[in-house]
Design a protein around this motif. Structure first.
Motif, short mmCIF file in Angstrom:
data_model
loop_
_atom_site.label_atom_id
_atom_site.label_comp_id
_atom_site.label_asym_id
_atom_site.label_seq_id
_atom_site.Cartn_x
_atom_site.Cartn_y
_atom_site.Cartn_z
N PHE A 1 0.83 -1.20 0.00
CA PHE A 1 0.00 0.00 0.00
C PHE A 1 0.87 1.26 0.00
N ASP A 2 2.00 1.22 0.71
CA ASP A 2 2.93 2.36 0.65
C ASP A 2 3.39 2.60 -0.78
N ALA A 3 3.70 1.52 -1.48
CA ALA A 3 4.19 1.64 -2.86
C ALA A 3 3.09 2.16 -3.79
N ILE A 4 1.87 1.65 -3.65
CA ILE A 4 0.76 2.10 -4.51
C ILE A 4 0.52 3.60 -4.32
N MET A 5 0.59 4.06 -3.06
CA MET A 5 0.36 5.48 -2.78
C MET A 5 1.40 6.33 -3.49
N GLN A 6 2.66 5.94 -3.42
CA GLN A 6 3.73 6.73 -4.05
C GLN A 6 3.61 6.69 -5.58
N VAL A 7 3.25 5.55 -6.13
CA VAL A 7 3.08 5.45 -7.57
C VAL A 7 1.96 6.38 -8.03
N VAL B 1 2.88 6.07 14.22
CA VAL B 1 1.51 6.45 14.54
C VAL B 1 0.99 7.58 13.67
N LEU B 2 1.84 8.26 12.93
CA LEU B 2 1.38 9.37 12.08
C LEU B 2 0.64 8.81 10.87
N PRO B 3 -0.57 9.29 10.57
CA PRO B 3 -1.30 8.81 9.40
C PRO B 3 -0.56 9.17 8.12
N ASN B 4 -0.75 8.37 7.11
CA ASN B 4 -0.13 8.63 5.82
C ASN B 4 -0.65 9.96 5.26
N ASP B 5 0.26 10.82 4.82
CA ASP B 5 -0.14 12.16 4.36
C ASP B 5 -0.54 12.21 2.90
N GLY B 6 -0.38 11.10 2.16
CA GLY B 6 -0.81 11.07 0.77
C GLY B 6 -0.01 11.96 -0.15
N LYS B 7 1.25 12.24 0.20
CA LYS B 7 2.11 13.09 -0.63
C LYS B 7 3.31 12.30 -1.12
N CYS B 8 3.97 12.85 -2.12
CA CYS B 8 5.12 12.17 -2.73
C CYS B 8 6.36 12.38 -1.87
N HIS B 9 7.06 11.29 -1.56
CA HIS B 9 8.29 11.36 -0.77
C HIS B 9 9.37 10.50 -1.42
N LEU B 10 9.61 10.70 -2.70
CA LEU B 10 10.65 9.95 -3.41
C LEU B 10 11.92 10.80 -3.50
N GLU B 11 13.02 10.23 -3.03
CA GLU B 11 14.33 10.85 -3.18
C GLU B 11 15.26 9.81 -3.81
N ASN B 12 15.81 10.18 -4.95
CA ASN B 12 16.63 9.23 -5.71
C ASN B 12 15.84 7.96 -6.00
N ASN B 13 14.52 8.17 -6.31
CA ASN B 13 13.62 7.07 -6.66
C ASN B 13 13.37 6.09 -5.52
N MET B 14 13.65 6.48 -4.27
CA MET B 14 13.39 5.63 -3.11
C MET B 14 12.40 6.34 -2.18
N TYR B 15 11.44 5.58 -1.65
CA TYR B 15 10.49 6.12 -0.68
C TYR B 15 11.22 6.25 0.66
N THR B 16 11.34 7.49 1.15
CA THR B 16 12.20 7.76 2.31
C THR B 16 11.44 7.92 3.62
N MET B 17 10.09 7.90 3.58
CA MET B 17 9.33 8.19 4.80
C MET B 17 8.53 6.99 5.29
N SER B 18 8.95 5.79 4.90
CA SER B 18 8.19 4.61 5.32
C SER B 18 8.28 4.40 6.83
N TYR C 1 5.66 7.58 8.34
CA TYR C 1 4.21 7.59 8.13
C TYR C 1 3.67 6.16 8.11
N ASP C 2 2.47 6.02 8.64
CA ASP C 2 1.78 4.73 8.67
C ASP C 2 1.37 4.32 7.25
N TYR C 3 0.96 3.08 7.11
CA TYR C 3 0.40 2.62 5.84
C TYR C 3 -0.88 3.42 5.54
N PRO C 4 -1.19 3.65 4.27
CA PRO C 4 -2.45 4.33 3.95
C PRO C 4 -3.65 3.40 4.16
#
Length: 802
Positions: A255-261, A297-314, A317-320
């Motif tokens: 779900f983290d990956a789907i949100m970022q995509v 415990v922080l809810p997923n913010d639904g924003k893009c957090h890709l740095e060098n094509n890697m999700y850096t805030m896993s 932020y919680d799963y969406p």
């Protein structure tokens, strides 16, 4: 005066010579609304109009009666040109026709130049209660561009699947050429959040999470491996470089990956074309709330957090949640294909039901069927169009009706979609938008309507008719409105703040209400002072009747002392008094007309009990609580089988020495007194006794009937029984036997006679046949014409004529 028709109340004052006419049409929704201005009137319902004729009202008639349905206004002699009745309208601002794009065209339009939905922008002018309907056309364009992003689970269990995906780029590009010439593909992978307890954080296990001699890469949450491209060989090369990783738990962080995509459009390279996301896995998924296991415990913010094509805030932020994913996928027009193994089909099919425009395909154990799965899922998704709309303003509703392929129509929720649509097919949706009220801010609103999974949309601008055109010519502080206490517009006074009344003649400080007439209407009804009085500046003054003893009363003149129920042609039956249309009864009487006596003497049974203890005395009549009992005092029970069946065997053994208890009669059947009578007429009758009595009729084993009664008097059981049994007469044997024998003999004789007759008939037929053949034969009367005599005669020498 008719209670259902037009009510005309005329009150005349001889001293002032003024007549007040109140004309009210009962049941009119327009009049019931008590509208005080033209603007309020047209917001009640689409059928309501406002008469702007200054001389329309009679003296004393409230201005709210200017608001009525159109036919009533015409009937009441309001000129048609003086009736304010604005109507809504539809203006199409942008109506570009749908694109007829062909696959073999040399010059192909760009994706942003392709149109599949028509029209693109409209302006609707809405009046409350009046729907505005327009047609929306949809047509699938041929050779429409497609962007496909392949998101793959790279946990250790997908090791063999990775080998088959390495050649997916070129193979899929080749297959998709049959669908579109403009196809791009991208690749991303995911494993899990990089915190405990999802992965092992020890240095050695973090570097290589796989056991044994397996060489695996460090775990990661999501990695964008390849931005969307039309180079299939580049896809193969980059995917070939990927390595399997590992994690500790079974569910994955997909779900983290789907949100970022979905939200990282620029990094992924999404175009405004058909967007497909293929989600490939052989495991379940984590969703919102599971992050607490790792202290997130922080809810997923639904924003893009890709740095060098890697999700850096896993780790932050919680799963969406599923609802959050649905929103983002819909906002970015992404259609999802879940390519999962058969084991997890039920889970992802439930997820599909929550995500619009998604599909589920069964992935083989090594992903060898992934291309066929993608093609089938795309065909399934693209053959269905589902319309959705944005948030509707308060009071606005929308309905859909679909006219699909082959003229198939759908309404309700089915009116939003059409299925089995092929390329080039055109379908139509009839969309109705209706407003029930004007928005508080009075500004235009905008809503968007679009097909799910497509970037194109229809913008609908909503304007609201909240005022009449005549209000623009209003005269503020007019002398016609009680010396400038209001604005004279649309033929009536629109009072300033603090003033009310037909001519704004009253102050709210005096009547403490917003409307003069409303203070004289009970429960916001249509009748002023209940039609029994006059409203004088917010207070009802009740009328007087010709008979002085008949009086109207109450705050709204709603009460009187002469309209109560009657009994025997007497008000309240002559046993009470009428107060506010309800009878107040004297002592010992009750009921709506005081016609029910509380005297219970008529309900007393012979045993001194009321209704024999089996009912209640209501209005001097017994109402038996048990429906089995009946009679004036509930003394008769014609359908009570229990008592008779209970004592049948004992009565039979004591009276006739038969039955199943004849051997134990003295022991089991000595608890009642048995009295024999000669016939049924001698049995006691219920009306002759002062105690309950039951009549019984029973049959013994010989089909003989016996009759008895059962009663309890002074705690003693008494049984009266008829001493003679009523048995059916036996059959007469001799006549029966004689009749049977005679019948057999007669039947035998009849059979013999019939047989003889048949033989005679047969013989006569045979003889006649013989005679006929004899007459026809000629050989016995002449010489045979074919006979030849012997030419040579030989004599036996041994024969001597002996």
């Amino acid at each position: 005066m008719s209670a259902n028709g037009l009510l005309l109340v005329i009150t005349c004052s001889c001293l002032l010579c003024n007549c007040f006419f109140l004309l009210l049409l009962e049941g009119s929704v327009c009049i019931k609304a008590n509208a005080q201005s033209c603007g309020q009137c047209i917001q009640v319902a689409e059928s309501c109009g406002w008469c702007t004729d200054e001389n329309f009202l009679s003296v004393g008639e409230p201005k709210s009666t200017r608001c009525d349905d159109l036919e009533s206004l015409k009937t009441r002699n309001c000129n048609v040109t003086k009736i304010e009745n604005p109507r809504g309208s539809i203006v199409i601002n942008k109506n570009k026709p749908v694109t007829n794009r062909k696959k073999d065209e040399t010059e192909k339009p760009k994706p942003e130049q392709i149109t599949q939905i028509q029209p693109q922008k409209l302006t609707l002018t809405l009046r409350s209660g009046e729907p505005q309907t327009f047609d929306l056309k949809f047509k699938r364009a041929e050779d429409y561009p497609i962007d496909l992003y392949y998101l793959m689970d790279l946990s250790f269990s997908m090791k063999d699947d990775l080998d088959n995906v390495k050649n997916l780029g070129t193979d899929l590009m080749r297959e998709m050429q049959t669908i579109t010439s403009d196809f791009r593909i991208g690749f991303g992978s995911f494993v899990e959040k990089t915190v405990m307890p999802y992965i092992s954080t020890t240095p050695a296990r973090y570097k290589n999470p796989c056991t044994g001699n397996q060489n695996c890469t460090s775990p990661f949450s999501y990695k964008n491996v390849l931005k969307l491209t039309n180079k299939g060989d580049q896809f193969n090369r980059l995917v070939s470089q990927q390595q399997i990783s590992g994690n500790l738990d079974s569910p994955e962080g997909g779900f983290d990956a789907i949100m970022q995509v979905a939200v990282c459009e620029e990094q992924i390279g999404w175009r405004n074309v058909t967007r497909l996301l293929v989600f490939s896995t052989d495991a379940g998924f984590h969703f919102a709330g599971d992050g607490k296991l790792g202290g997130i415990v922080l809810p997923n913010d639904g924003k893009c957090h890709l740095e060098n094509n890697m999700y850096t805030m896993s780790h932050y932020y919680d799963y969406p949640s599923i609802a959050h994913l649905v929103q983002k996928l819909s906002d970015h027009n992404i259609q999802t294909i879940f390519a999962v193994t058969e084991e997890f089909q039920p889970v992802y099919k439930e997820l599909k039901n929550l995500i619009p425009k998604s599909a589920v395909g069964t992935l083989s154990s090594n992903s060898s069927n992934v291309i066929k799965l993608i093609i089938d899922a795309y065909n399934s998704l693209s053959s269905e169009v589902i319309l959705e709309n944005g948030r509707l303003p308060e009071g606005v509703s929308i309905t859909y009706k679909s006219i699909c392929k082959n003229g198939v129509e759908g309404t309700g929720e089915n009116g939003r979609k059409c299925s089995n649509i092929s390329i080039g097919d055109e379908v139509t949706f009839k969309i109705s938008i209706k407003s029930e009220k004007c928005p508080s801010h009075g500004k235009p609103e905008s809503i968007k309507i679009k097909p799910l999974g497509f970037t194109e949309e229809v913008e609908v601008i909503l304007n609201f008719i909240c005022e009449c055109q005549c209000s623009a010519q209003g005269d503020p502080n007019s002398n016609k409105c009680s010396d400038g206490q209001g604005t004279f517009e649309c033929g009536a006074c629109k009072c300033n703040d603090g003033r009310i009344g037909r001519l704004c003649e009253c102050s709210t400080d005096e009547v403490r209400t917003e409307d003069l007439d409303a203070n004289c209407r009970k429960d916001n009804g249509t009748d002023i002072c209940s039609n029994n009085g006059d409203c004088v500046c917010g207070t009802c003054e009740c009328k007087k009747r010709e008979i002085p003893t008949e009086i109207y009363s109450g705050k709204y003149c709603e009460c009187d002392n002469f309209n109560c129920d009657r009994s025997n042609n007497k008000l309240c039956g002559g046993h009470g008094r009428c107060e506010c249309r309800v009878c107040v009864c004297d002592n010992n009487y009750t009921g709506s007309a005081c016609d029910c006596s509380l005297d219970t003497s008529t309900c007393l049974a012979k045993n001194g009990q009321i209704c024999n203890g089996r009912g209640t005395c209501e209005c001097g009549v017994c109402k038996c609580t048990n429906p089995k009992f009946q009679g004036p005092t509930c003394e008769v029970c014609p359908t009570c089988p229990g008592v008779c069946a209970e004592h049948k065997e004992c009565v039979q053994c004591r009276a006739f020495q038969t039955g199943e208890k004849k051997d134990t009669c003295e022991r089991d059947c000595s608890d009642f007194v048995l009295i024999k009578v000669k016939d049924r007429e001698k049995l006691p009758q219920p009306t002759d006794q002062s105690f309950p009595l039951t009549h019984c009729k029973e049959r013994d084993a010989n089909d003989c009937w016996f009759y008895y009664t059962f009663a309890i008097r002074n705690d003693t059981k008494e049984v009266y029984v008829v001493e003679m049994l009523e048995c059916p007469a036996g059959p007469d044997i001799i006549p029966i036997v004689a009749g049977v024998v005679a019948g057999i003999v007669l039947i035998g004789l009849a059979l013999l006679l019939i047989l003889k007759l048949l033989m005679i008939i047969h013989d006569r037929r045979e003889f006649a046949k013989f005679e006929k053949e004899k007459m026809n034969a000629k050989w016995d009367t002449g010489e045979n014409p074919i006979y030849k005599s012997a030419v040579t005669t030989v004599v036996n020498p041994k024969y001597e004529g002996k």
